[in-house]
Write an enzyme that holds these catalytic residues in place. Structure first.
Site, short mmCIF file in Angstrom:
data_model
loop_
_atom_site.label_atom_id
_atom_site.label_comp_id
_atom_site.label_asym_id
_atom_site.label_seq_id
_atom_site.Cartn_x
_atom_site.Cartn_y
_atom_site.Cartn_z
N HIS A 77 100.99 4.69 56.54
CA HIS A 77 99.85 4.72 56.91
C HIS A 77 99.05 4.19 55.62
O HIS A 77 98.13 3.39 55.95
CB HIS A 77 98.93 6.08 57.28
CG HIS A 77 99.72 6.89 58.11
ND1 HIS A 77 100.40 8.02 57.98
CD2 HIS A 77 99.58 6.68 59.61
CE1 HIS A 77 100.91 8.67 58.91
NE2 HIS A 77 100.28 7.98 60.11
N ASP B 127 105.59 1.58 65.40
CA ASP B 127 105.58 1.86 66.92
C ASP B 127 105.53 0.68 67.61
O ASP B 127 104.34 0.24 68.19
CB ASP B 127 104.31 2.67 66.99
CG ASP B 127 104.44 4.14 66.47
OD1 ASP B 127 104.97 5.05 67.05
OD2 ASP B 127 104.11 4.24 65.27
P1 AMP Z 1 100.38 8.09 63.80
O1 AMP Z 1 99.58 8.69 62.77
O2 AMP Z 1 101.94 8.39 63.61
O3 AMP Z 1 99.99 7.81 65.15
O4 AMP Z 1 100.50 6.54 63.30
C1 AMP Z 1 99.16 5.80 63.05
C2 AMP Z 1 99.64 4.28 62.71
O5 AMP Z 1 100.37 4.20 61.51
C3 AMP Z 1 100.35 3.64 63.68
O6 AMP Z 1 99.58 2.34 63.86
C4 AMP Z 1 101.65 3.69 63.34
O7 AMP Z 1 102.39 2.54 63.89
C5 AMP Z 1 101.56 3.57 61.97
N1 AMP Z 1 102.79 4.17 61.18
C6 AMP Z 1 103.45 5.27 61.44
N2 AMP Z 1 104.57 5.36 60.66
C7 AMP Z 1 104.66 4.18 59.73
C8 AMP Z 1 105.58 3.66 59.05
N3 AMP Z 1 106.55 4.19 58.64
N4 AMP Z 1 105.29 2.46 58.55
C9 AMP Z 1 103.92 1.72 58.84
N5 AMP Z 1 103.29 1.98 59.89
C10 AMP Z 1 103.38 3.35 60.35
#
Ligand code: AMP
Length: 270
Positions: A17, A137
């Site tokens: 993030h 994702d």
């Molecule tokens: P989430 O909080 O898991 O819904 O993710 C929020 C955002 O962070 C989404 O756009 C995800 O694709 C991105 N994200 C989650 N994990 C990663 C990672 N390991 N590397 C880069 N972006 C990420």
């Protein structure tokens, strides 16, 4: 016209993030606009209520990470603010692109309706110019980009997947893996990382499945697809390898660029 660069998250922020926030910061600086990180665990995109209940909620730590990454504000609305009439089913229309290739859409029915619903609502509430999503994702990124293009005047930017030292893609759900499960889960980045862009899709899929074989994980899909539509790969277009697997009670997804499908030159005229 909106203002600001939005980074939508469900909280439990980690270095993945933070990299999205840093990307947003760089873009926002060029445009002299603010960076806003949203933290909202969206009930309408979960398929399993147990997954929603146990999803980590760590707002104080999230605020510190957002600040460190360069955010100007953290917006953590409650459910009533996002869904004044309650979290009902989305009445909007899913984009055509990437919503039915039989991957996340098949294994998490209704998930993308929930994602489009919350992203649309956050776009309404925050009125951003641009928003940053992670390549982690991958299918979600394609769906959101298609939706934002068709239904909102919001530019969708992306940032690469951030991994731990052992190669596992960072995820808020990794904390639920035992040491043994984590060791098994490493088959996923290993199998993806071993793929060569020189190979055709059937060869890549065979190698991918072979790489996952033997690990104590339950593979939901391991495929090579067109990077944008997520349908079968097409000549001359970028391809992506994508995996989803259950490891213990945790569902993990990961993906990898596997280049453009080129015509094999050594077979010309054969
Ligand atoms: P989430 O909080 O898991 O819904 O993710 C929020 C955002 O962070 C989404 O756009 C995800 O694709 C991105 N994200 C989650 N994990 C990663 C990672 N390991 N590397 C880069 N972006 C990420």
């Amino acid at each position: 016209m909106g203002a600001g660069v939005l980074v939508p998250t469900m909280g439990a922020l980690h270095a993945g993030h933070e990299s999205l926030i840093a990307r947003a910061r760089a873009v926002a600086d060029e445009r002299r606009s603010p960076v806003v990180v949203t933290v909202f665990v969206n009930p309408t995109q979960f398929n399993e209520s147990a997954d929603f209940e146990r999803y980590p909620r760590t707002l104080d730590a999230d605020t510190a990470i957002a600040e460190r990454g360069g955010a100007d504000a953290v917006y953590a609305p409650d459910v009533r603010e996002v869904y004044p009439d309650g979290p009902a089913e989305w009445a909007g229309e899913l984009p055509r692109v990437a919503t039915a290739p039989g991957l996340e859409d098949r294994h998490r029915p209704g998930h993308f309706a929930g994602v489009c619903q919350v992203v649309s609502r956050l776009f309404e509430l925050a009125a951003p110019q641009a928003a940053v999503f992670g390549e982690k994702d991958w299918q979600q990124l394609q769906v959101v980009r298609a939706m934002a293009g068709a239904q909102h005047r919001v530019e969708v930017l992306s940032a690469p997947t951030v991994r731990d030292k052992d190669g596992l893609a960072l995820s808020s759900r990794n904390r639920f893996l035992s040491d043994e499960e984590r060791a098994e889960a490493l088959a996923i980045p290993r199998a993806l990382g071993a793929l060569s862009p020189a190979d055709n899709a059937p060869v890549l899929e065979r190698m991918l499945r072979r790489g996952l074989l033997g690990a104590a994980i339950e593979v939901e899909y391991a495929v090579v697809r067109d990077a944008e539509t997520l349908e079968a790969p097409r000549r001359g277009r970028p391809r992506r390898a994508l995996v989803a697997a259950r490891v213990g009670m945790v569902r993990l997804i990961d993906n990898q660029d596997v280049g453009v499908w080129e015509e094999p030159t050594d077979q010309a005229g054969a």
